[in-house]
Enzyme design. Structure first.
Site, PDB file in Angstrom:
ATOM      1  N   HIS A 136      -6.760 -15.015   9.016  1.00  0.00           N
ATOM      2  CA  HIS A 136      -6.090 -15.926   8.074  1.00  0.00           C
ATOM      3  C   HIS A 136      -5.912 -17.301   8.713  1.00  0.00           C
ATOM      4  CE1 HIS A 136      -4.530 -13.379   4.675  1.00  0.00           C
ATOM      5  NE2 HIS A 136      -4.951 -12.446   5.504  1.00  0.00           N
ATOM      6  N   ARG A 186     -14.078  -2.720   5.585  1.00  0.00           N
ATOM      7  CA  ARG A 186     -12.730  -2.975   5.067  1.00  0.00           C
ATOM      8  C   ARG A 186     -11.700  -2.298   5.976  1.00  0.00           C
ATOM      9  NH1 ARG A 186     -10.113  -0.727   0.004  1.00  0.00           N
ATOM     10  NH2 ARG A 186      -8.518  -2.289  -0.412  1.00  0.00           N
ATOM     11  N   ILE A 207      -4.652  -9.616   9.457  1.00  0.00           N
ATOM     12  CA  ILE A 207      -3.746  -8.765   8.672  1.00  0.00           C
ATOM     13  C   ILE A 207      -4.593  -7.742   7.905  1.00  0.00           C
ATOM     14  CG2 ILE A 207      -1.943  -8.712   6.903  1.00  0.00           C
ATOM     15  CD1 ILE A 207      -1.498 -11.754   7.539  1.00  0.00           C
ATOM     16  N   ARG A 208      -4.535  -6.500   8.333  1.00  0.00           N
ATOM     17  CA  ARG A 208      -5.405  -5.444   7.769  1.00  0.00           C
ATOM     18  C   ARG A 208      -6.819  -6.012   7.544  1.00  0.00           C
ATOM     19  NH1 ARG A 208      -2.863  -5.180   3.298  1.00  0.00           N
ATOM     20  NH2 ARG A 208      -1.017  -6.060   3.994  1.00  0.00           N
ATOM     21  N   GLU A 248      -5.254 -20.059   7.454  1.00  0.00           N
ATOM     22  CA  GLU A 248      -4.254 -20.925   6.796  1.00  0.00           C
ATOM     23  C   GLU A 248      -2.869 -20.703   7.390  1.00  0.00           C
ATOM     24  OE1 GLU A 248      -5.385 -18.139   5.736  1.00  0.00           O
ATOM     25  OE2 GLU A 248      -3.898 -17.070   4.519  1.00  0.00           O
ATOM     26  N   CYS A 299     -10.579 -13.172   5.018  1.00  0.00           N
ATOM     27  CA  CYS A 299     -10.052 -11.798   4.976  1.00  0.00           C
ATOM     28  C   CYS A 299     -10.560 -11.060   3.727  1.00  0.00           C
ATOM     29  CB  CYS A 299      -8.532 -11.820   5.090  1.00  0.00           C
ATOM     30  SG  CYS A 299      -7.910 -10.233   5.681  1.00  0.00           S
ATOM     31  N   GLY A 314      -5.839 -11.351   0.590  1.00  0.00           N
ATOM     32  CA  GLY A 314      -5.035 -10.646  -0.421  1.00  0.00           C
ATOM     33  C   GLY A 314      -5.537  -9.225  -0.463  1.00  0.00           C
ATOM     34  N   GLU A 315      -5.904  -8.773  -1.641  1.00  0.00           N
ATOM     35  CA  GLU A 315      -6.440  -7.421  -1.781  1.00  0.00           C
ATOM     36  C   GLU A 315      -7.806  -7.547  -2.458  1.00  0.00           C
ATOM     37  OE1 GLU A 315      -5.132  -4.624  -0.505  1.00  0.00           O
ATOM     38  OE2 GLU A 315      -7.081  -3.895  -1.205  1.00  0.00           O
ATOM     39  N   SER A 316      -8.857  -7.184  -1.709  1.00  0.00           N
ATOM     40  CA  SER A 316     -10.205  -7.450  -2.219  1.00  0.00           C
ATOM     41  C   SER A 316     -10.506  -6.719  -3.524  1.00  0.00           C
ATOM     42  CB  SER A 316     -11.250  -7.094  -1.160  1.00  0.00           C
ATOM     43  OG  SER A 316     -11.164  -5.735  -0.790  1.00  0.00           O
TER      44      SER A 316
HETATM   45  N1  GLN Z   1      -7.381  -5.089   3.637  1.00  0.00           N
HETATM   46  C1  GLN Z   1      -7.437  -6.065   2.581  1.00  0.00           C
HETATM   47  C2  GLN Z   1      -8.557  -5.733   1.618  1.00  0.00           C
HETATM   48  O1  GLN Z   1      -9.248  -4.790   1.775  1.00  0.00           O
HETATM   49  C3  GLN Z   1      -7.622  -7.456   3.112  1.00  0.00           C
HETATM   50  C4  GLN Z   1      -6.364  -7.895   3.807  1.00  0.00           C
HETATM   51  C5  GLN Z   1      -6.162  -9.375   3.780  1.00  0.00           C
HETATM   52  O2  GLN Z   1      -6.795 -10.107   3.061  1.00  0.00           O
HETATM   53  N2  GLN Z   1      -5.224  -9.790   4.590  1.00  0.00           N
HETATM   54  O3  GLN Z   1      -8.775  -6.423   0.684  1.00  0.00           O
END
Ligand code: GLN
Length: 197
Positions: free
Chosen positions: A178, A113, A142-143, A180, A84, A52-54
């Protein structure tokens, strides 16, 4: 009878990729529950911090008391798997993070990150993961972050392009991708075994 009851794993449900993890855990033979408050951790063998977004996940974990509660639970034997963004939340140090972003910091790794570059938003790669056998695991990034440094107690499980993308330290597991997504359930089984052991 004689059959061990299923390992119980929670998925932190504050933000991010929760339902896919729950589904993957069930397919791996674990019993899976969404964790929305600290009390939900009671009786669990393992906890997944999803992608998600840390910054958001860390902030919500602080607000709901998870940053305070989870280290004690780990001390009592809870296994934790960060995927992630979850890897970033577990990391002792964050490189290129948002200054002071709240995190657990339980694992002796530094996480970069968005380590694969912002322009490379997402990609897939076949990974050789220690403990999963010879068949490669298709990692969806993913990122994604990667692990720049790992302490002596950390076991590197997979690398991609010379960068560490999966690691374990005792009952803590971190993957930059990821697991999952896709239909390979080997990592969820690996974590369920780790949590139940
Ligand atoms: N770039 C996101 C972050 O810094 C992580 C991306 C992800 O969990 N797919 O949190």
């Amino acid at each position: 009878m004689g059959r061990r009851s299923a390992v119980r794993v929670g998925v932190l449900d504050l933000q991010g990729a929760v339902s896919e993890h729950l589904e993957a855990l069930r397919k791996a033979g674990a019993s899976a529950v969404a964790v929305r408050k600290v009390a939900d951790i009671a009786g669990l063998d393992g906890l997944i911090i999803p992608g998600g977004e840390s910054t958001t996940i860390g902030r919500l974990m602080e607000e709901y008391g998870f940053l305070e509660a989870v280290p004690g639970e780990v001390g009592r034997g809870l296994a934790v798997w960060g995927t992630c963004a979850g890897l970033i939340v577990l990391a002792r140090d964050i490189i290129d993070g948002v200054a002071g972003q709240p995190r657990l910091g339980l694992m002796d790794i530094s996480a970069v990150r968005n380590g694969f570059g912002r322009q490379v938003d997402s990609f897939e790669a076949d990974l050789e993961v220690k403990g999963l056998g010879p068949r490669p695991f298709r990692g969806v990034f993913i990122r994604a972050p990667y692990v720049a440094e790992a302490g002596p107690g950390v076991d590197v499980l997979a690398e991609f392009d010379g960068r560490v993308v999966a690691a374990r330290q005792g009952r803590l597991l971190a993957t930059a991708f990821h697991p999952e997504l896709g239909d390979d359930r080997r990592l969820h089984r690996y974590f369920a075994e780790m949590a139940g052991g």
